[in-house]
Design a protein around this motif. Structure first.
Motif, PDB file in Angstrom:
ATOM      1  N   ARG A   6     -38.211 -18.810 -34.002  1.00 33.48           N
ATOM      2  CA  ARG A   6     -37.702 -17.642 -33.266  1.00 33.48           C
ATOM      3  C   ARG A   6     -37.692 -17.897 -31.763  1.00 33.48           C
ATOM      4  NH1 ARG A   6     -40.615 -15.269 -37.277  1.00 33.48           N
ATOM      5  NH2 ARG A   6     -42.445 -14.890 -35.985  1.00 33.48           N
ATOM      6  N   GLU A  11     -34.689 -19.996 -31.008  1.00 31.40           N
ATOM      7  CA  GLU A  11     -33.466 -19.185 -31.098  1.00 31.40           C
ATOM      8  C   GLU A  11     -33.314 -18.281 -29.881  1.00 31.40           C
ATOM      9  OE1 GLU A  11     -30.876 -19.604 -33.105  1.00 31.40           O
ATOM     10  OE2 GLU A  11     -32.061 -21.321 -33.748  1.00 31.40           O
ATOM     11  N   ARG A  12     -34.426 -17.755 -29.363  1.00 28.86           N
ATOM     12  CA  ARG A  12     -34.339 -16.927 -28.154  1.00 28.86           C
ATOM     13  C   ARG A  12     -33.933 -17.774 -26.957  1.00 28.86           C
ATOM     14  NH1 ARG A  12     -39.532 -14.238 -29.669  1.00 28.86           N
ATOM     15  NH2 ARG A  12     -40.350 -14.961 -27.690  1.00 28.86           N
ATOM     16  N   ARG A  60     -32.054 -20.461 -27.149  1.00 26.86           N
ATOM     17  CA  ARG A  60     -30.626 -20.715 -27.352  1.00 26.86           C
ATOM     18  C   ARG A  60     -29.787 -19.507 -26.949  1.00 26.86           C
ATOM     19  NH1 ARG A  60     -31.645 -23.862 -32.814  1.00 26.86           N
ATOM     20  NH2 ARG A  60     -31.526 -25.988 -32.012  1.00 26.86           N
ATOM     21  N   GLY A  61     -30.272 -18.323 -27.247  1.00 27.42           N
ATOM     22  CA  GLY A  61     -29.558 -17.120 -26.839  1.00 27.42           C
ATOM     23  C   GLY A  61     -29.470 -17.008 -25.325  1.00 27.42           C
ATOM     24  N   ALA A  62     -30.574 -17.322 -24.639  1.00 31.83           N
ATOM     25  CA  ALA A  62     -30.571 -17.299 -23.172  1.00 31.83           C
ATOM     26  C   ALA A  62     -29.650 -18.379 -22.620  1.00 31.83           C
ATOM     27  CB  ALA A  62     -31.993 -17.480 -22.638  1.00 31.83           C
ATOM     28  N   GLU A 117     -26.970 -19.609 -24.094  1.00 34.23           N
ATOM     29  CA  GLU A 117     -25.596 -19.156 -24.317  1.00 34.23           C
ATOM     30  C   GLU A 117     -25.204 -18.095 -23.282  1.00 34.23           C
ATOM     31  OE1 GLU A 117     -23.013 -16.950 -27.781  1.00 34.23           O
ATOM     32  OE2 GLU A 117     -24.766 -18.123 -28.368  1.00 34.23           O
ATOM     33  N   GLY A 118     -26.167 -17.251 -22.941  1.00 33.35           N
ATOM     34  CA  GLY A 118     -25.902 -16.205 -21.970  1.00 33.35           C
ATOM     35  C   GLY A 118     -25.544 -16.709 -20.582  1.00 33.35           C
ATOM     36  N   ASP A 147     -25.074 -25.542 -22.990  1.00 40.59           N
ATOM     37  CA  ASP A 147     -25.202 -25.869 -24.406  1.00 40.59           C
ATOM     38  C   ASP A 147     -26.398 -26.751 -24.724  1.00 40.59           C
ATOM     39  OD1 ASP A 147     -24.277 -28.220 -23.349  1.00 40.59           O
ATOM     40  OD2 ASP A 147     -22.562 -28.418 -24.678  1.00 40.59           O
TER      41      ASP A 147
END
Length: 84
Positions: A26, A29-30, A32-34, A36-37, A41
């Motif tokens: 998790r 994934e957080r 990766r979300g940041a 992407e934001g 990459d």
């Protein structure tokens, strides 16, 4: 800088889940979300505390120039690179 989580994560039963595989997944994934934001990459993690928080890897860095490793986070893979 994005703060991703409290360093101490405890479930409702009081069990410490800081380094359980699901917790680590998790966290990645957080991150990766940041990433992407902000439109990146891949990310290189060189800070030993961040590397430990994201992976549970406890290798020690030896000052002044030695490192216990780097963590590379990509869109689909994570790679921990370390010495012997």
């Amino acid at each position: 800088m994005v703060q991703l989580a409290n360093p101490t994560e405890i479930d409702s039963a009081g069990t410490d889940y800081v380094y359980k595989p699901g917790t680590l997944a998790r966290r990645i994934e957080r991150v990766r979300g940041a990433m992407e934001g902000v439109g990146i990459d891949s990310m290189l993690v060189s800070n030993p505390h961040n590397r430990h928080w994201l992976t549970g890897f406890t290798g020690e860095d030896a000052p002044p120039l030695d490192t216990a490793g780097f963590l590379i986070i990509g869109p689909d893979d994570v790679c921990l690179v370390t010495d012997g």
